[in-house]
Design a protein around this motif. Sequence first.
Motif, short mmCIF file in Angstrom:
data_model
loop_
_atom_site.label_atom_id
_atom_site.label_comp_id
_atom_site.label_asym_id
_atom_site.label_seq_id
_atom_site.Cartn_x
_atom_site.Cartn_y
_atom_site.Cartn_z
N VAL A 32 -22.35 -10.58 -36.39
CA VAL A 32 -23.00 -10.85 -35.11
C VAL A 32 -22.02 -10.50 -34.00
CG1 VAL A 32 -24.12 -12.61 -33.69
CG2 VAL A 32 -24.34 -12.70 -36.18
N VAL A 33 -22.43 -9.62 -33.08
CA VAL A 33 -21.56 -9.15 -32.01
C VAL A 33 -22.03 -9.68 -30.66
CG1 VAL A 33 -20.82 -7.08 -33.23
CG2 VAL A 33 -22.79 -6.96 -31.72
N PHE A 34 -21.05 -9.95 -29.78
CA PHE A 34 -21.34 -10.45 -28.44
C PHE A 34 -20.11 -10.23 -27.57
CE2 PHE A 34 -20.17 -13.74 -31.43
CZ PHE A 34 -19.03 -14.30 -30.86
N PRO A 35 -20.28 -10.26 -26.25
CA PRO A 35 -19.13 -10.08 -25.34
C PRO A 35 -18.10 -11.20 -25.54
CG PRO A 35 -21.21 -9.92 -24.14
CD PRO A 35 -21.54 -10.39 -25.53
N SER A 36 -16.84 -10.83 -25.54
CA SER A 36 -15.76 -11.79 -25.75
C SER A 36 -15.77 -12.92 -24.74
CB SER A 36 -14.40 -11.08 -25.72
OG SER A 36 -14.29 -10.20 -26.80
N VAL A 37 -16.21 -12.63 -23.54
CA VAL A 37 -16.22 -13.65 -22.49
C VAL A 37 -17.13 -14.82 -22.85
CG1 VAL A 37 -18.04 -12.62 -21.07
CG2 VAL A 37 -16.22 -13.93 -19.98
N LEU A 38 -18.10 -14.61 -23.74
CA LEU A 38 -19.02 -15.67 -24.17
C LEU A 38 -18.60 -16.35 -25.47
CD1 LEU A 38 -22.42 -13.80 -23.60
CD2 LEU A 38 -21.20 -15.28 -22.01
N ALA A 39 -17.49 -15.92 -26.04
CA ALA A 39 -17.10 -16.33 -27.40
C ALA A 39 -17.01 -17.84 -27.60
CB ALA A 39 -15.78 -15.67 -27.79
N LEU A 126 -29.98 -20.75 -27.44
CA LEU A 126 -30.56 -19.60 -28.11
C LEU A 126 -31.57 -18.88 -27.22
CD1 LEU A 126 -31.09 -21.05 -31.71
CD2 LEU A 126 -29.41 -19.32 -31.02
N THR A 127 -32.33 -19.64 -26.45
CA THR A 127 -33.31 -19.04 -25.53
C THR A 127 -32.59 -18.20 -24.48
OG1 THR A 127 -34.87 -20.85 -25.86
CG2 THR A 127 -35.14 -19.53 -23.86
N MET A 128 -31.52 -18.73 -23.92
CA MET A 128 -30.77 -17.97 -22.92
C MET A 128 -30.12 -16.73 -23.53
SD MET A 128 -29.08 -20.77 -20.34
CE MET A 128 -28.16 -21.63 -21.61
N TYR A 134 -27.77 -15.80 -20.47
CA TYR A 134 -26.71 -16.74 -20.87
C TYR A 134 -25.56 -16.68 -19.88
CZ TYR A 134 -23.91 -19.56 -24.00
OH TYR A 134 -23.19 -20.58 -24.55
N VAL A 135 -25.11 -17.83 -19.44
CA VAL A 135 -23.96 -17.94 -18.55
C VAL A 135 -22.96 -18.84 -19.24
CG1 VAL A 135 -23.15 -18.71 -16.29
CG2 VAL A 135 -25.42 -17.68 -16.51
N PRO A 136 -21.73 -18.36 -19.42
CA PRO A 136 -20.74 -19.20 -20.11
C PRO A 136 -20.46 -20.49 -19.36
CG PRO A 136 -19.71 -17.20 -19.25
CD PRO A 136 -21.17 -17.09 -18.98
N GLN A 137 -20.22 -21.57 -20.12
CA GLN A 137 -19.87 -22.86 -19.53
C GLN A 137 -18.37 -22.83 -19.18
OE1 GLN A 137 -22.38 -25.23 -19.27
NE2 GLN A 137 -23.64 -23.58 -20.04
N ASN A 138 -18.03 -23.34 -18.02
CA ASN A 138 -16.62 -23.37 -17.62
C ASN A 138 -16.09 -24.77 -17.58
OD1 ASN A 138 -16.31 -20.61 -17.35
ND2 ASN A 138 -17.09 -20.62 -15.26
#
Length: 138
Positions: A32-39, A126-128, A134-138
Motif C-alpha cells: 500500500v503506497v501513500f505520500p510520506s507526509v501522511l505516514a 478511510l472516507t477521507m 485527507y489532511v494529516p493531524q498535527n
Amino acid sequence: MFGFGKKANKLDGIDVLIIKTVEAKNRNFYQVVFPSVLANDILSMLQKLEKSKMNQQEFLGEIGGFRIVTHLEAMTNIDILDDADLEARPVHIEDFANILLRRLEHLEESGKMEESEDMAFIMGELTMLRDGSYVPQN
C-alpha cells in the motif's frame, strides 16, 4: 529498523506498507503506497484497525486477519519488475481505503458491526483517504 542509504526528504517521498493477509485467494500481501507526509496518521489508523476485533475475514473479506509487516519510508522510486504478478503492483491508499470502507459500510448497513468511537474514527479516516480529502493531524 535498517539504515539502507540516505532517506529522501520526508515531504517528497512515498511510503509503502507491506500488509500480509491470512488466507486471501488472490493475494498473500498488499503493498500500500501513500505520500510520506501522511505516514504517521495512516499507519496509526491501520494499526488501530489491525488490532480491532473487526480484523477478521468474516468482516473484512480477503483482507481480514491482516498484519502490517513492513513500513518502507520516504522512497523516491518503485520499479515493478514483474508486471504479470498482481502482488508486484502497489495499491494506492485511496483504493485500499475504498476496499476496506466498502466492507465496513456493508457491515454497518446490515447491522453486523457494533458502533464504537474507534470504528467511527476509522471509517471517517478511510472516507477521507478514499475521497482524497485527507489532511494529516498535527
